[in-house]
Write a protein that holds these residues in place. Sequence first.
Motif, mmCIF file in Angstrom:
data_model
loop_
_atom_site.group_PDB
_atom_site.id
_atom_site.type_symbol
_atom_site.label_atom_id
_atom_site.label_comp_id
_atom_site.label_asym_id
_atom_site.label_seq_id
_atom_site.Cartn_x
_atom_site.Cartn_y
_atom_site.Cartn_z
ATOM 1 N N ARG A 307 -32.570 -4.367 11.331
ATOM 2 C CA ARG A 307 -33.803 -3.641 11.647
ATOM 3 C C ARG A 307 -33.485 -2.383 12.446
ATOM 4 O O ARG A 307 -34.056 -1.307 12.209
ATOM 5 N N GLY A 308 -32.549 -2.508 13.366
ATOM 6 C CA GLY A 308 -32.108 -1.345 14.123
ATOM 7 C C GLY A 308 -31.481 -0.290 13.230
ATOM 8 O O GLY A 308 -31.668 0.919 13.440
ATOM 9 N N GLU A 309 -30.747 -0.718 12.228
ATOM 10 C CA GLU A 309 -30.139 0.214 11.287
ATOM 11 C C GLU A 309 -31.209 0.926 10.466
ATOM 12 O O GLU A 309 -31.132 2.141 10.250
ATOM 13 N N PHE A 310 -32.219 0.190 9.995
ATOM 14 C CA PHE A 310 -33.312 0.829 9.266
ATOM 15 C C PHE A 310 -34.008 1.875 10.140
ATOM 16 O O PHE A 310 -34.372 2.952 9.670
ATOM 17 N N ARG A 311 -34.198 1.541 11.415
ATOM 18 C CA ARG A 311 -34.847 2.498 12.315
ATOM 19 C C ARG A 311 -33.976 3.742 12.502
ATOM 20 O O ARG A 311 -34.492 4.876 12.514
ATOM 21 N N ALA A 312 -32.668 3.551 12.639
ATOM 22 C CA ALA A 312 -31.762 4.691 12.804
ATOM 23 C C ALA A 312 -31.796 5.600 11.577
ATOM 24 O O ALA A 312 -31.738 6.835 11.695
ATOM 25 N N ARG A 313 -31.883 4.993 10.400
ATOM 26 C CA ARG A 313 -31.979 5.790 9.182
ATOM 27 C C ARG A 313 -33.259 6.621 9.190
ATOM 28 O O ARG A 313 -33.238 7.806 8.853
ATOM 29 N N ARG A 314 -34.371 5.989 9.555
ATOM 30 C CA ARG A 314 -35.641 6.724 9.646
ATOM 31 C C ARG A 314 -35.525 7.887 10.610
ATOM 32 O O ARG A 314 -35.924 9.025 10.304
ATOM 33 N N ASP A 315 -34.982 7.603 11.793
ATOM 34 C CA ASP A 315 -34.923 8.612 12.842
ATOM 35 C C ASP A 315 -34.049 9.806 12.453
ATOM 36 O O ASP A 315 -34.278 10.925 12.921
ATOM 37 N N TRP A 316 -33.051 9.582 11.611
ATOM 38 C CA TRP A 316 -32.208 10.698 11.167
ATOM 39 C C TRP A 316 -32.806 11.410 9.959
ATOM 40 O O TRP A 316 -32.826 12.643 9.894
ATOM 41 N N PHE A 317 -33.323 10.648 9.007
ATOM 42 C CA PHE A 317 -33.687 11.204 7.700
ATOM 43 C C PHE A 317 -34.976 12.024 7.740
ATOM 44 O O PHE A 317 -35.051 13.113 7.140
ATOM 45 N N GLY A 384 -50.847 13.112 -5.849
ATOM 46 C CA GLY A 384 -50.013 13.968 -6.684
ATOM 47 C C GLY A 384 -49.243 15.012 -5.913
ATOM 48 O O GLY A 384 -48.377 15.693 -6.476
ATOM 49 N N ARG A 385 -49.526 15.138 -4.620
ATOM 50 C CA ARG A 385 -48.774 16.070 -3.761
ATOM 51 C C ARG A 385 -47.572 15.403 -3.117
ATOM 52 O O ARG A 385 -46.719 16.094 -2.549
ATOM 53 N N PHE A 386 -47.521 14.070 -3.173
ATOM 54 C CA PHE A 386 -46.536 13.349 -2.366
ATOM 55 C C PHE A 386 -45.474 12.655 -3.223
ATOM 56 O O PHE A 386 -45.747 12.235 -4.353
ATOM 57 N N VAL A 387 -44.290 12.527 -2.643
ATOM 58 C CA VAL A 387 -43.261 11.648 -3.181
ATOM 59 C C VAL A 387 -42.876 10.662 -2.094
ATOM 60 O O VAL A 387 -42.999 10.946 -0.902
ATOM 61 N N ARG A 388 -42.431 9.506 -2.527
ATOM 62 C CA ARG A 388 -41.962 8.491 -1.580
ATOM 63 C C ARG A 388 -40.454 8.417 -1.628
ATOM 64 O O ARG A 388 -39.859 8.174 -2.679
ATOM 65 N N PHE A 389 -39.830 8.668 -0.481
ATOM 66 C CA PHE A 389 -38.393 8.440 -0.328
ATOM 67 C C PHE A 389 -38.202 7.052 0.274
ATOM 68 O O PHE A 389 -38.901 6.675 1.226
ATOM 69 N N SER A 390 -37.265 6.292 -0.252
ATOM 70 C CA SER A 390 -36.897 5.016 0.345
ATOM 71 C C SER A 390 -35.673 5.215 1.224
ATOM 72 O O SER A 390 -34.671 5.796 0.789
ATOM 73 N N THR A 391 -35.762 4.747 2.466
ATOM 74 C CA THR A 391 -34.606 4.806 3.367
ATOM 75 C C THR A 391 -33.950 3.434 3.473
ATOM 76 O O THR A 391 -33.315 3.108 4.477
ATOM 77 N N ALA A 392 -34.110 2.640 2.410
ATOM 78 C CA ALA A 392 -33.444 1.341 2.368
ATOM 79 C C ALA A 392 -31.972 1.480 2.018
ATOM 80 O O ALA A 392 -31.229 0.514 2.106
ATOM 81 N N SER A 393 -31.554 2.672 1.598
ATOM 82 C CA SER A 393 -30.148 2.904 1.253
ATOM 83 C C SER A 393 -29.326 3.202 2.499
ATOM 84 O O SER A 393 -29.864 3.636 3.531
ATOM 85 N N ALA A 394 -28.023 3.010 2.401
ATOM 86 C CA ALA A 394 -27.125 3.186 3.537
ATOM 87 C C ALA A 394 -27.086 4.646 3.983
ATOM 88 O O ALA A 394 -27.360 5.570 3.209
ATOM 89 N N MET A 395 -26.716 4.861 5.238
ATOM 90 C CA MET A 395 -26.698 6.205 5.813
ATOM 91 C C MET A 395 -25.862 7.201 5.004
ATOM 92 O O MET A 395 -26.291 8.348 4.810
ATOM 93 N N PRO A 396 -24.667 6.840 4.506
ATOM 94 C CA PRO A 396 -23.925 7.815 3.701
ATOM 95 C C PRO A 396 -24.701 8.298 2.475
ATOM 96 O O PRO A 396 -24.599 9.462 2.086
ATOM 97 N N GLN A 397 -25.498 7.412 1.867
ATOM 98 C CA GLN A 397 -26.322 7.812 0.731
ATOM 99 C C GLN A 397 -27.406 8.794 1.172
ATOM 100 O O GLN A 397 -27.684 9.779 0.482
ATOM 101 N N LEU A 398 -28.019 8.528 2.310
ATOM 102 C CA LEU A 398 -29.046 9.433 2.823
ATOM 103 C C LEU A 398 -28.441 10.789 3.181
ATOM 104 O O LEU A 398 -29.046 11.844 2.908
ATOM 105 N N GLN A 399 -27.264 10.773 3.761
ATOM 106 C CA GLN A 399 -26.601 12.034 4.117
ATOM 107 C C GLN A 399 -26.240 12.841 2.877
ATOM 108 O O GLN A 399 -26.413 14.071 2.846
#
Length: 410
Positions: A307-317, A384-399
Motif C-alpha cells: 500500500r505504501g508503494e502504491f501511494r509512492a507511485r501516486r505521489d510521484w506520477f 470524453g475529455r478524460f483518460v484513466r492512467f493506472s498506477t498499478a504498474s511498477a515505478m520503472p514502468q511509470l518512469q
Amino acid sequence: MSTRAAVSSTAASPRIARRAERIEPFYVMEVAKAASALAREVAQGDSPMVFLNIGEPDFTAPPLVQEAAARAVRAGATQYTQATGLPQLRERISRWYSQRFGIDVPARRIVVTAGASAALQLACLTLIESGDDVLMPDPSYPCNRHFVSAAEGRAVMIPTTAQERFQLSAAKVQAAWTERTRGVLLASPSNPTGTSMAPDELRRIHEVVRARGGLTLIDEIYLGLSYDEAYAQSALAIDDQIISVNSFSKYFNMTGWRLGWLVVPDALVPVVERVAQNLFICASTVAQYAALACFEPESIAEYERRRGEFRARRDWFIPQLQSLGLDVPVVPDGAFYAWADCSAVARRWGIEGADASWDFAFELMKRAHIAVTPGRDFGRDQTGRFVRFSTASAMPQLQEAVTRLKAALG
C-alpha cells in the motif's frame, strides 16, 4: 437443400435477449486488445508497450497465501463449501473489520462470493425489480451499471464535478429521486477517479435514501488502498442496513482467484444465500482456504508495505502528469488511478470533440506505445475529455511512461 442443411440454417442465428443487447461493450477491454496486438509488433524493438490501462496490481498473492492454497490442494480440500462461504473465512473477515476499521460486522452477515462481480450480481438480483431506477455517479465503473441492467433495472447516471470529488451528494440524490427510484449504487474509493466520499456526506446520502425506503449499496473494493485517514472508513459504520461489496482482488492482490464478499443486513442473508446456491453454488474452495492466510500478521505487513508503494507511485506520477498538461483535477485518496483531463493536449494533436479521449488514447498508443483507458467506459458527462492512467504498474514502468510522454507531448 437437404433437411440437415435447412435445420443448420434455421439454427444459425439465435434470438438475443434484450438484457444482453442493453449491455454495452467493455471498452477498456477493447483498448486492451488493440494494445496487446501492437505490443506483439513492437516487442522486439527499443520501445515495448507500457500498459497503464488495466486496474490490476502488479503484485501477486504473498507467500503465505500461495502456501495455504497448495496445502488445500494437497489435503484434498477442494469440494464445495457452504454457499455463504467457509465459516472460518467469514470469521476472519469479521475480525478484519474490527481490527482495521473498529466496527462490529458479525460473520453471519458476511457472504463470501466469486469475486466482487458475483457480490454485485447477487445484490442486484436480490433487490432490484424490473423497471427500478438506481442512481449512480457519472463517472463510475461501467460494470456496476451493467449489473443493474442485467437485473432489469435502469442505471441513472448523475453528473458530478471535481468540486464534489466526482461523487454524489445528498442534494443531488434528493433532487433526482422519483417514484421509480430504488436506491443508490456508490463506490468509495471510486474507479476511475480514485476518490472517496466524505463520511459525513455519505451519511447524509444514506439518510435521504433511508427516509424513502430505498437501498444504499456501496462498492468498497478499494477501501484497503486508502491513503487518507479522513476517508479510510467503511460505510458499514453508519448503519447495518447499508450493503457493502468488497474483494480480495485489490488490497489483497488476488485478482485471478475470483474471491470477494458481500455484507448484508441479517434479514437478507437467507435470501442472498438461496440465490447464491442456485447461481454459483459457492466461491472457489481453494481460493477460500488460501484467503485465510491473507489475515496473518506477516501477510498484513506485506500488504501494508505494498500500500505504501502504491501511494509512492501516486505521489510521484501525478505531479508528472500535471507538469505535462494532463490535469488531474482531484488527487486520488485511494486505489491506483489518475483521472486526467487530456483535452488540452489532444487539441495540440488536432483531436477535438465530445469523445476526444478515445482518439487520444489510440494516438498515444501509436506515438508512444503507452496504453491508457479513455473515458468512454465510465459515463457520458464530460468523460470524453478524460483518460484513466493506472498506477498499478511498477515505478520503472511509470518512469518510462513519463519519459515517453515528455517526448510525445513536446
